[in-house]
Design a protein around this motif. Structure first.
Motif, PDB file in Angstrom:
ATOM      1  N   ALA A   1       0.834  -1.202   0.000  1.00  0.00           N
ATOM      2  CA  ALA A   1       0.000   0.000   0.000  1.00  0.00           C
ATOM      3  C   ALA A   1       0.869   1.252   0.000  1.00  0.00           C
ATOM      4  O   ALA A   1       0.591   2.235  -0.711  1.00  0.00           O
ATOM      5  CB  ALA A   1      -0.936  -0.002   1.206  1.00  0.00           C
ATOM      6  N   ASP A   2       1.939   1.219   0.791  1.00  0.00           N
ATOM      7  CA  ASP A   2       2.849   2.352   0.852  1.00  0.00           C
ATOM      8  C   ASP A   2       3.553   2.563  -0.486  1.00  0.00           C
ATOM      9  O   ASP A   2       3.626   3.692  -0.997  1.00  0.00           O
ATOM     10  CB  ASP A   2       3.874   2.107   1.959  1.00  0.00           C
ATOM     11  CG  ASP A   2       4.956   3.164   2.001  1.00  0.00           C
ATOM     12  OD1 ASP A   2       4.668   4.265   2.473  1.00  0.00           O
ATOM     13  OD2 ASP A   2       6.085   2.871   1.545  1.00  0.00           O
ATOM     14  N   TRP A   3       4.076   1.486  -1.077  1.00  0.00           N
ATOM     15  CA  TRP A   3       4.807   1.603  -2.341  1.00  0.00           C
ATOM     16  C   TRP A   3       3.899   2.107  -3.461  1.00  0.00           C
ATOM     17  O   TRP A   3       4.258   3.030  -4.201  1.00  0.00           O
ATOM     18  CB  TRP A   3       5.439   0.272  -2.713  1.00  0.00           C
ATOM     19  CG  TRP A   3       6.012   0.218  -4.100  1.00  0.00           C
ATOM     20  CD1 TRP A   3       5.695  -0.663  -5.085  1.00  0.00           C
ATOM     21  CD2 TRP A   3       7.021   1.077  -4.665  1.00  0.00           C
ATOM     22  NE1 TRP A   3       6.418  -0.413  -6.216  1.00  0.00           N
ATOM     23  CE2 TRP A   3       7.249   0.659  -5.991  1.00  0.00           C
ATOM     24  CE3 TRP A   3       7.734   2.173  -4.182  1.00  0.00           C
ATOM     25  CZ2 TRP A   3       8.164   1.287  -6.842  1.00  0.00           C
ATOM     26  CZ3 TRP A   3       8.654   2.807  -5.030  1.00  0.00           C
ATOM     27  CH2 TRP A   3       8.855   2.358  -6.329  1.00  0.00           C
ATOM     28  N   LEU A   4       2.724   1.540  -3.600  1.00  0.00           N
ATOM     29  CA  LEU A   4       1.838   1.961  -4.678  1.00  0.00           C
ATOM     30  C   LEU A   4       1.371   3.402  -4.497  1.00  0.00           C
ATOM     31  O   LEU A   4       1.185   4.127  -5.478  1.00  0.00           O
ATOM     32  CB  LEU A   4       0.651   1.010  -4.794  1.00  0.00           C
ATOM     33  CG  LEU A   4       0.998  -0.414  -5.245  1.00  0.00           C
ATOM     34  CD1 LEU A   4      -0.251  -1.278  -5.297  1.00  0.00           C
ATOM     35  CD2 LEU A   4       1.711  -0.417  -6.595  1.00  0.00           C
ATOM     36  N   SER A   5       1.222   3.840  -3.265  1.00  0.00           N
ATOM     37  CA  SER A   5       0.874   5.250  -3.054  1.00  0.00           C
ATOM     38  C   SER A   5       2.027   6.139  -3.466  1.00  0.00           C
ATOM     39  O   SER A   5       1.819   7.247  -4.002  1.00  0.00           O
ATOM     40  CB  SER A   5       0.491   5.501  -1.589  1.00  0.00           C
ATOM     41  OG  SER A   5       1.621   5.424  -0.740  1.00  0.00           O
ATOM     42  N   LYS A   6       3.253   5.683  -3.239  1.00  0.00           N
ATOM     43  CA  LYS A   6       4.426   6.437  -3.666  1.00  0.00           C
ATOM     44  C   LYS A   6       4.517   6.468  -5.190  1.00  0.00           C
ATOM     45  O   LYS A   6       4.872   7.502  -5.791  1.00  0.00           O
ATOM     46  CB  LYS A   6       5.694   5.837  -3.056  1.00  0.00           C
ATOM     47  CG  LYS A   6       5.870   6.123  -1.561  1.00  0.00           C
ATOM     48  CD  LYS A   6       7.105   5.444  -1.011  1.00  0.00           C
ATOM     49  CE  LYS A   6       7.515   5.991   0.358  1.00  0.00           C
ATOM     50  NZ  LYS A   6       6.497   5.883   1.391  1.00  0.00           N
ATOM     51  N   VAL A   7       4.234   5.360  -5.840  1.00  0.00           N
ATOM     52  CA  VAL A   7       4.208   5.324  -7.306  1.00  0.00           C
ATOM     53  C   VAL A   7       3.177   6.321  -7.827  1.00  0.00           C
ATOM     54  O   VAL A   7       3.446   7.122  -8.734  1.00  0.00           O
ATOM     55  CB  VAL A   7       3.910   3.902  -7.807  1.00  0.00           C
ATOM     56  CG1 VAL A   7       3.606   3.894  -9.303  1.00  0.00           C
ATOM     57  CG2 VAL A   7       5.082   2.971  -7.493  1.00  0.00           C
ATOM     58  N   ASP A   8       1.983   6.276  -7.267  1.00  0.00           N
ATOM     59  CA  ASP A   8       0.918   7.188  -7.707  1.00  0.00           C
ATOM     60  C   ASP A   8       1.341   8.645  -7.544  1.00  0.00           C
ATOM     61  O   ASP A   8       1.101   9.482  -8.429  1.00  0.00           O
ATOM     62  CB  ASP A   8      -0.356   6.942  -6.898  1.00  0.00           C
ATOM     63  CG  ASP A   8      -1.005   5.603  -7.199  1.00  0.00           C
ATOM     64  OD1 ASP A   8      -0.630   4.971  -8.212  1.00  0.00           O
ATOM     65  OD2 ASP A   8      -1.877   5.187  -6.411  1.00  0.00           O
ATOM     66  N   ALA A   9       1.961   8.962  -6.418  1.00  0.00           N
ATOM     67  CA  ALA A   9       2.357  10.350  -6.161  1.00  0.00           C
ATOM     68  C   ALA A   9       3.396  10.825  -7.172  1.00  0.00           C
ATOM     69  O   ALA A   9       3.343  11.970  -7.649  1.00  0.00           O
ATOM     70  CB  ALA A   9       2.901  10.474  -4.738  1.00  0.00           C
ATOM     71  N   GLN A  10       4.332   9.943  -7.515  1.00  0.00           N
ATOM     72  CA  GLN A  10       5.361  10.319  -8.487  1.00  0.00           C
ATOM     73  C   GLN A  10       4.769  10.558  -9.871  1.00  0.00           C
ATOM     74  O   GLN A  10       5.099  11.543 -10.541  1.00  0.00           O
ATOM     75  CB  GLN A  10       6.422   9.228  -8.566  1.00  0.00           C
ATOM     76  CG  GLN A  10       7.253   9.093  -7.319  1.00  0.00           C
ATOM     77  CD  GLN A  10       8.288   7.995  -7.450  1.00  0.00           C
ATOM     78  OE1 GLN A  10       9.105   8.008  -8.367  1.00  0.00           O
ATOM     79  NE2 GLN A  10       8.260   7.028  -6.540  1.00  0.00           N
ATOM     80  N   VAL A  11       3.914   9.653 -10.307  1.00  0.00           N
ATOM     81  CA  VAL A  11       3.322   9.802 -11.632  1.00  0.00           C
ATOM     82  C   VAL A  11       2.443  11.049 -11.681  1.00  0.00           C
ATOM     83  O   VAL A  11       2.476  11.815 -12.657  1.00  0.00           O
ATOM     84  CB  VAL A  11       2.536   8.543 -12.027  1.00  0.00           C
ATOM     85  CG1 VAL A  11       1.847   8.734 -13.374  1.00  0.00           C
ATOM     86  CG2 VAL A  11       3.458   7.326 -12.075  1.00  0.00           C
TER      87      VAL A  11
END
Length: 566
Positions: free
Chosen positions: A127-137
């Motif tokens: 959940a943490d990693w995918l939220s970080k991916v979303d924020a970067q994109v």
């Protein structure tokens, strides 16, 4: 990798054929590097002129130190980067350095896991990693004036840093991350898997799964560290063989970290890496990061002073025209790279990694005439804390060409030094470079192509896209002029549409004008148009675009051969 201490401690995990005792010893004196000036290999693109964390916020290092290097690419931390390399504060955020990279003609790869503060990365949860991916994109998509992002790098060194116990199998994690990025950004290329070094077993497993799940990287990447220059050619050949075995179409190759801690500040060894990367035809390659970011990995001191290593990459940056065939006697000793600019009739050779008296045998020199000027200079292996104001000129002589060939003696070489050989007509060459080939320029979302009627045999086509900052097609020329004044710029182009086409023209970040291209006899059949530009003394960046921020978009289609300043 990101932290010197962590990487050195884990170096034993790298599957290399050499030990950590130091760089391989160069061979005995008496070796010959052969250069066939009449055998072009590919256009000069300065493929290995790049760096991991090369740039930092607030224009570090200064533009004046970057223009001469003609950086092909930089790899920068994720938007909102928290990575603290070697304990330094977070820095080098890709979106915050993008405009400087653009000014100097460099593309950029975004390293996504550098959103984490530590290296090796400390996994929290999916959940943490995918939220970080979303924020970067999301941040990247909001940066609509940033056009030079060439790829998302989904992870870094997964064979070393992926927490399988907490995150599960990396291949499955790659698929999950790939799909998450693609759900939000369907067009920006994806680069990977960025493993620590070439490992056929690891790469076969990864590529097979990626092929089967429709998640193949657009650009294939791994690192060449820990004294791997002697096996670099074999590694790339092994990858190409694996592509064929798995039925995967050929991918551009990125070696986005090269040279170990005791190699990256040794010009003689740096030459060996660059020569082999060029010979193997990689798309882009980057100096490994070991110390301070914002220095192009030790090329620049105090933001504006060149080190010894800067001069080596400056010589590489001086190359124009075509890379030509260079043949080293072995994979472990004397090596070098060479380019020939037919417009100015200049041969540049950069060599090193050998001691004693050695030789450069040049053939195919007929176009230079019977007598040539031969200048030889060197740069030492001083550290990244020592400024070097200029290379040492070892000799500057006039020599006779016989049968289109010449052998140049390079005496008393130090295997750790870099050497630069310049051969040009004895009668002189133009005072400054006037013609700039499109295929040598920074090409974004277009293709370098070949044609017999093109200057130097190459041109840029497929300049087709406008309306999306991620896919806009344009060509950036970094040109250098001696004085500030008005220059006439001739653009050689082809337009096979049968109707007038247009592209946008801007320079040095200024406003846009429109350049019109009347029809020519066909594609790759060239005509010329002219305009005038008020350029500043020194480097200038000129953009010809089908699409670009603040430009409404070109009409029709046109191909570019070169621009010429008079």
């Amino acid at each position: 990798m990101s932290g010197r201490t962590a990487r050195a401690a884990l170096a034993a995990t790298l599957l290399t054929a050499v030990t950590l005792a130091g760089p391989p010893a160069a061979q005995a004196a008496g070796s010959t590097l052969t250069v066939n000036v009449a055998a072009p290999v590919r256009p000069v693109t300065h493929a290995a002129a790049g760096g991991l964390y090369a740039l930092a916020e607030n224009d570090r290092p200064a533009d004046a130190t970057l223009y001469p290097l003609h950086l092909r690419n930089v790899v920068q931390p994720a938007p909102g980067a928290q990575q603290r390399p070697n304990g330094q504060p977070p820095g080098g955020d890709a979106l915050r350095v993008a405009q400087q990279a653009t000014r100097v003609g460099a593309g950029m790869v975004i390293r996504m896991p550098d959103i984490y503060p530590d290296f090796p990365y400390r996994w929290v949860s999916w959940a943490d990693w995918l939220s970080k991916v979303d924020a970067q994109v999301t941040a990247r998509l909001a940066a609509t004036t940033v056009t030079n992002v060439e790829a998302w790098e989904l992870w870094n060194e997964p064979d070393l840093t992926w927490d399988t116990a907490a995150a599960g199998d990396f291949n499955a994690g790659w698929v999950r991350t790939f799909q998450r990025v693609r759900s939000r950004d369907t067009v920006t290329p994806i680069l990977g898997p960025s493993i620590t070094g070439w490992r056929a077993d690891w790469m076969r497993s990864f590529l097979t799964n990626a092929r089967n799940t429709g998640t193949l990287p657009d650009v294939v990447c791994w690192h060449e560290l820990n004294h791997t220059a002697p096996r670099l050619a074999a590694d790339i050949a092994a990858y190409r063989a694996l592509e064929r075995e798995l039925g995967i179409s050929p991918r551009p190759i990125s070696i986005n970290e090269y040279a170990w801690t005791d190699e990256v500040y040794v010009p003689g060894i740096e030459v060996s890496y660059i020569a082999k990367l060029e010979r193997a035809g990689v798309e882009m390659a980057n100096r490994a990061f070991w110390n301070e970011y914002g220095t192009v990995n030790g090329l620049v001191l105090n933001n504006n002073q060149p080190t010894a290593h800067w001069w080596l990459y400056r010589w590489y940056g001086d190359m124009a025209g075509s890379m030509v065939a260079s043949t080293a006697p072995t994979q472990t000793g004397l090596d070098g790279l060479a380019a020939y600019d037919p417009t100015r009739r200049i041969v540049n050779v950069v060599l090193g990694n050998e001691s004693g008296t050695n030789f450069v045998r040049l053939t195919g020199l007929g176009a230079l005439g019977g007598t040539v000027r031969v200048r030889l200079e060197s740069t030492p292996d001083t550290d990244r804390f020592t400024a070097v104001g200029a290379p040492a000129v070892l000799s500057d002589t006039v020599q006779t060409v016989s049968g289109g060939a010449l052998t140049v003696t390079v005496p008393n070489m130090n295997a750790r030094f870099g050497y630069h050989l310049v051969v040009q007509p004895a009668g002189g060459v133009p005072a400054f470079q006037q013609r700039y080939e499109a295929e040598n320029a920074s090409v974004f979302r277009a293709q370098r192509r070949t044609a017999g009627g093109a200057s130097n045999g190459g041109y840029v086509g497929g300049i087709n896209n406008s309306g999306d900052f991620r896919t806009d097609s344009y060509v950036d020329f970094v040109v250098t002029v001696p004085t500030a004044r008005t220059y006439t710029m001739a653009v050689r182009y082809a337009n096979g549409t049968g109707a007038t086409a247009t592209q946008g023209l801007a320079f040095n970040g200024g406003g846009w004008s429109t350049l019109s291209y009347p029809p020519t006899a066909g594609w790759a059949q060239f005509g010329t148009v002219t305009t005038t530009l008020n350029l500043r003394a020194g480097p200038n960046t000129i953009r010809l675009a089908k699409g670009s921020p603040f430009f409404a978009g070109g009409t029709g289609f046109a191909e570019l051969d070169y621009l010429e300043l008079t």
